[in-house]
Design an enzyme around this catalytic site. Structure first.
Site, PDB file in Angstrom:
ATOM      1  N   SER A 127       0.830  -1.209   0.000  1.00 49.27           N
ATOM      2  CA  SER A 127       0.000   0.000   0.000  1.00 49.27           C
ATOM      3  C   SER A 127       0.859   1.252   0.000  1.00 49.27           C
ATOM      4  O   SER A 127       1.956   1.269   0.568  1.00 49.27           O
ATOM      5  CB  SER A 127      -0.900  -0.002   1.245  1.00 49.27           C
ATOM      6  OG  SER A 127      -1.505   1.253   1.444  1.00 49.27           O
ATOM      7  N   TYR A 152      -2.394  -0.202   9.972  1.00 49.42           N
ATOM      8  CA  TYR A 152      -2.569  -0.782   8.640  1.00 49.42           C
ATOM      9  C   TYR A 152      -1.273  -0.642   7.835  1.00 49.42           C
ATOM     10  O   TYR A 152      -0.785  -1.615   7.235  1.00 49.42           O
ATOM     11  CB  TYR A 152      -3.716  -0.086   7.916  1.00 49.42           C
ATOM     12  CG  TYR A 152      -3.830  -0.441   6.455  1.00 49.42           C
ATOM     13  CD1 TYR A 152      -4.201  -1.717   6.059  1.00 49.42           C
ATOM     14  CD2 TYR A 152      -3.549   0.496   5.462  1.00 49.42           C
ATOM     15  CE1 TYR A 152      -4.298  -2.063   4.716  1.00 49.42           C
ATOM     16  CE2 TYR A 152      -3.645   0.169   4.116  1.00 49.42           C
ATOM     17  CZ  TYR A 152      -4.018  -1.111   3.754  1.00 49.42           C
ATOM     18  OH  TYR A 152      -4.106  -1.439   2.415  1.00 49.42           O
TER      19      TYR A 152
END
Length: 335
Positions: A127, A152
């Site tokens: 990501s 995350y």
């Protein structure tokens, strides 16, 4: 080829599965259909290809090591696209254990299964959030990613480190793709395009954080899928020019690669909202608010390495992409 796609009921996973089947691959989809967002949307995505003769679907959780092993043992994949993960920056602030189970425990299970079954190439979703507190733009794979600002992001950085370990120790070719703000038809309802579209059509005000000063490298789903397929077809190999004295974080002496996958065209969030208003035929009140914890002000992908190594070439402008998304949203939800 036989390709195992985890997260095949998800946004990117379903789009990838559809494309792989269209080109003649055999696909095993693996997804737990959790309720992080409306499972009915996940069911609708899978329904597009569920009856394809080359598709098999398995409902199971990545954190279930036995289920993962059974899937690999029965299907014997030649390639694996690991797109399943607990997504969302803000959700990680309140539900950290979900990220540990899916993104860490689940990823170890995938790595072990790939090693045990001698998979030819593992491509996995990282990501843009790994860049965290980095403010140098555009973000390049050569940059440091040691300052995550959400759990995350930390789990995605951990995936890259874990993958490198398996590439180094066991010769498993791995490629990590740092996705940059994927959007388009069949997207995720927890992401801003969905949230904005729903409120615009309902005549409700929208919250715009960082007082509207955000910019994002919005990347259309078709371009993302094209990049993933290009990466899958080109297994990572050791970098002959890798220098352990001055290491490049994007390569290795092991068969390991990390790439940005984005549009390389950052867009101001307010411009994105303007385009949504235009194609949905409504204007909306914008409530300008401070930046939220775990968020970053700007993202911009340097995709030169992916262009060079796999021929990645994003071609969908945000104007075209938003128009397609708005059309699909109205048709799917009947609004």
């Amino acid at each position: 080829m036989r390709i195992l796609v985890t997260g095949s009921a998800g946004f990117v996973g379903a789009a990838l599965t559809e494309r792989l089947l269209a080109r003649g691959d055999e696909v095993l989809g693996f997804d737990n259909h959790n309720d992080y967002y409306d499972p009915a949307l996940k069911e609708a995505r899978v329904a597009r290809f569920a009856n394809h003769p080359n598709y098999t679907h398995r409902r199971a959780d990545l954190a279930d090591g036995a289920a993962v092993d059974e899937a690999f043992e029965g299907f014997r994949p030649e390639r694996v696209a690991n797109l399943a993960a607990q997504a969302g920056v803000r959700y990680s602030l309140t539900n950290p254990h979900a990220y540990v189970q899916s993104n860490l425990v689940g990823f170890v299970n995938i790595l072990e299964a790939c090693r045990q079954h001698e998979v030819g190439h593992l491509v996995y979703a990282s990501s843009s959030s790994v860049y965290g507190a980095n403010r140098k733009l555009p973000f390049a794979v050569e940059d440091s990613v040691d300052h995550p600002v959400s759990l995350y992001a930390a789990t995605k950085k951990s995936n890259e480190l874990m993958a490198h370990t398996y590439s180094h120790l066991f010769g498993l070719p791995t490629t990590g793709l740092r996705f940059f703000t994927v959007y388009g038809p069949w997207g995720r309802p927890d992401m801003s395009p969905f949230l904005f579209a729903k409120r615009i059509l309902a005549g409700e005000p929208i919250d715009v954080f960082n007082h509207g000063q955000h910019s994002r490298d919005f990347t259309y789903i078709d371009d993302i899928v094209e990049g993933v397929i290009h990466a899958l077809d080109r297994p990572a190999a050791p970098d002959p020019s890798y220098d352990p004295v001055a290491p490049n974080p994007g390569t290795s002496s092991a068969p390991y690669r990390v790439y940005n996958i984005g549009n390389d065209q950052p867009v101001e969030l307010l411009h994105f909202i303007d385009l949504l208003e235009k194609h949905l035929g409504h204007t909306v009140e914008k409530r300008l608010l401070p930046m939220q914890p775990g968020d970053v002000p700007d993202t911009w992908a340097d995709v030169s390495a992916l262009r060079r190594d796999v021929g990645y070439a994003p071609s969908t402008s945000v104007e075209v992409g938003v128009e397609r998304f708005a059309k699909w949203y109205r048709e799917f939800y009947g609004v």
